[in-house]
Motif scaffolding. Sequence first.
Motif, short mmCIF file in Angstrom:
data_model
loop_
_atom_site.label_atom_id
_atom_site.label_comp_id
_atom_site.label_asym_id
_atom_site.label_seq_id
_atom_site.Cartn_x
_atom_site.Cartn_y
_atom_site.Cartn_z
N MET A 20 -3.35 -15.48 21.26
CA MET A 20 -4.33 -16.24 22.03
C MET A 20 -4.51 -17.65 21.49
O MET A 20 -4.73 -18.59 22.25
N ALA A 21 -4.40 -17.80 20.18
CA ALA A 21 -4.66 -19.11 19.58
C ALA A 21 -3.53 -20.11 19.84
O ALA A 21 -3.79 -21.30 20.06
N LEU A 22 -2.28 -19.65 19.85
CA LEU A 22 -1.15 -20.57 19.99
C LEU A 22 -1.13 -21.26 21.36
O LEU A 22 -1.03 -22.50 21.42
N PRO A 23 -1.21 -20.56 22.49
CA PRO A 23 -1.22 -21.27 23.78
C PRO A 23 -2.40 -22.22 23.94
O PRO A 23 -2.25 -23.32 24.48
N LEU A 24 -3.58 -21.79 23.46
CA LEU A 24 -4.75 -22.64 23.58
C LEU A 24 -4.60 -23.90 22.72
O LEU A 24 -4.97 -25.00 23.14
N ALA A 25 -4.03 -23.75 21.52
CA ALA A 25 -3.83 -24.91 20.65
C ALA A 25 -2.82 -25.88 21.25
O ALA A 25 -2.99 -27.11 21.17
N ILE A 26 -1.77 -25.36 21.87
CA ILE A 26 -0.78 -26.23 22.51
C ILE A 26 -1.41 -26.98 23.68
O ILE A 26 -1.18 -28.20 23.86
N LEU A 27 -2.19 -26.28 24.49
CA LEU A 27 -2.85 -26.92 25.63
C LEU A 27 -3.81 -28.02 25.16
O LEU A 27 -3.78 -29.16 25.67
N VAL A 42 -4.49 -28.89 13.49
CA VAL A 42 -5.95 -28.81 13.34
C VAL A 42 -6.55 -27.87 14.38
O VAL A 42 -7.35 -26.98 14.05
N THR A 43 -6.18 -28.04 15.64
CA THR A 43 -6.76 -27.20 16.70
C THR A 43 -6.33 -25.74 16.56
O THR A 43 -7.11 -24.84 16.85
N PHE A 44 -5.10 -25.51 16.09
CA PHE A 44 -4.64 -24.13 15.90
C PHE A 44 -5.51 -23.40 14.89
O PHE A 44 -5.96 -22.27 15.13
N PHE A 45 -5.77 -24.03 13.76
CA PHE A 45 -6.58 -23.37 12.74
C PHE A 45 -8.05 -23.30 13.14
O PHE A 45 -8.76 -22.35 12.76
N ILE A 46 -8.53 -24.27 13.91
CA ILE A 46 -9.91 -24.18 14.41
C ILE A 46 -10.06 -23.01 15.37
O ILE A 46 -11.02 -22.22 15.27
N VAL A 47 -9.10 -22.85 16.28
CA VAL A 47 -9.15 -21.73 17.22
C VAL A 47 -9.02 -20.41 16.48
O VAL A 47 -9.71 -19.43 16.79
N MET A 48 -8.13 -20.35 15.48
CA MET A 48 -7.97 -19.13 14.69
C MET A 48 -9.28 -18.77 13.98
O MET A 48 -9.68 -17.61 13.91
N PHE A 49 -9.96 -19.80 13.45
CA PHE A 49 -11.23 -19.56 12.76
C PHE A 49 -12.28 -19.04 13.73
O PHE A 49 -13.03 -18.09 13.40
N ILE A 50 -12.35 -19.61 14.92
CA ILE A 50 -13.33 -19.16 15.91
C ILE A 50 -13.06 -17.71 16.32
O ILE A 50 -13.98 -16.88 16.39
N LEU A 51 -11.79 -17.38 16.57
CA LEU A 51 -11.44 -16.01 16.96
C LEU A 51 -11.71 -15.03 15.82
O LEU A 51 -12.11 -13.89 16.05
N LEU A 52 -11.51 -15.49 14.59
CA LEU A 52 -11.78 -14.63 13.43
C LEU A 52 -13.28 -14.38 13.29
O LEU A 52 -13.70 -13.26 12.95
N MET A 53 -14.10 -15.39 13.57
CA MET A 53 -15.54 -15.20 13.54
C MET A 53 -16.00 -14.23 14.63
O MET A 53 -16.89 -13.39 14.41
N LEU A 54 -15.38 -14.33 15.80
CA LEU A 54 -15.70 -13.37 16.87
C LEU A 54 -15.33 -11.96 16.46
O LEU A 54 -16.05 -11.00 16.77
N PHE A 55 -14.21 -11.80 15.75
CA PHE A 55 -13.81 -10.49 15.24
C PHE A 55 -14.85 -9.95 14.25
O PHE A 55 -15.22 -8.77 14.29
N LEU A 56 -15.31 -10.82 13.35
CA LEU A 56 -16.31 -10.38 12.37
C LEU A 56 -17.62 -10.00 13.05
O LEU A 56 -18.26 -9.00 12.67
#
Length: 475
Positions: free
Chosen positions: A63-70, A18-32
């Motif tokens: 960036m998303a993988l280490p943050l999701a693991i933490l 769940v956190t991995f995909f949430i972080v990925m979504f946030i980073l994708l929104m920042l990219f957009l």
Amino acid sequence: MKKVHLLVFKAFIRPFIVTFFIVMFILLMLFLFKYIDDLIGKGFEWHVILQLLLYASATNVAMALPLAILLSSIMTFGSLGENYELVAIKSAGISLQKAMMPLIITVGILGIGAFLFSDYMLPKANLKMGSLLYDVRNQKAAFLIKEGIFNNSIPGFAIRVRKKDPDQTLHDVMIYNRNASNGNLSTLLAKEGQMFMTDDNQMLVLKLKDGYRYEESPGTSGNYNPRQRLMRTIFKETEQKFDLSSFQMKRTDEELFKNNYAMMSLRQLKFFRDSFEHKNDSNIRSTYHDLTLLAKTYRTDSLGKKGAAKPIKKYRNVLELIPANKQLQSVQSAKDQIRTVKDIVGRKQMYTEDNKVRIRGFLIELNRKFTLAVSCMVLFFIGAPLGAIIRKGGLGLPVVMSVLFFLIYHIISTIGEKSVKQGSLSPSIGMWVAIFALAPLGAFLTYKATADSVLFDIDYYKRWFKRLFSKKEGV
């Protein structure tokens, strides 16, 4: 033990996904948000935007993988501690390290997968995204006619309409056409027109009704010519076509982007690093050879045959070694030789410095592939004991703590990378400085969690301060 390991694994894997995909979504929104101006109003088809988002998602894994693991490790052990499941596990004689063992193996597998991903998949994703993003940013905005505004998107034309109906009917149309081949200036006025595209979307067609065409032809010589003509044509219906091929997206050859560091695999990075190091060594040897040859040539020209000069220690001035009638010529020749040497050394130094910058770039990307895998393990050993200490699950305090520690890691890593690019730190130190800084913290937190420390218990510190002040009052 199997039931405990299965319990801990299930408690970890769900929040991790769940956190991995949430972080990925946030980073994708920042990219957009970053490239929104380059995407809007250019008429891209849906699959182009989807491809860009897919490649951007792949590049955000680092960036998303280490943050999701933490975050997931803090949530997992915080929830186990909050529900007293950790207490039950420890009361059964199972230490925290043994309870963490399945997650250590899982995170180790994720780290190896992250390394393989960064070596094989990430360079290709960076290449695809870099080339596509370049084409997107250089794409012309889609042709659009607005009411009362001149549109100059089509080269050589300026089009203005007073009113445009929803069915693409145009009213009070004005078209300026500057013919670059013969210098003619043409103005077309029409009361009404219809706009549509050809089937292949390569041409824009305007069917105009009830209008005039004014065409001014310049003279053949001089600034003023009596034979200059102004011709007016009246039409009931005419058709004007505009080429829209320049508005179509054109893909750039991906081979032009392959020299970027982020678009190379580990094998390619090592190959190019060795190649540039060999160039640097060859450049140093050639510099030494050129200067040695220049020195020999100068000595022969100035002092003549071998042995003609006497020992320098017997003279107060080096010019006394040279005959008086050749001293002025020798000084001028020495100045020329100094300028030559400075030019040679300056060029060689610029070439060497440029190669060093390139080598540092290769080493940065080479070390980044390993630091991504190691950072997953280091952040896990910070998050898991931290969750066991704070004993809070959910998305409240764990999110705050994970973002705080990840920001510390990211800031230290960014400073180290910047120092490597500037040449003040070696890549083997600058790219690993964040790991070196946080690894002892992870060991300390693991020790404290194993010893059931009250490191983040506010009541413990309140009691400690009360005892401290009571002692002072008693003294």
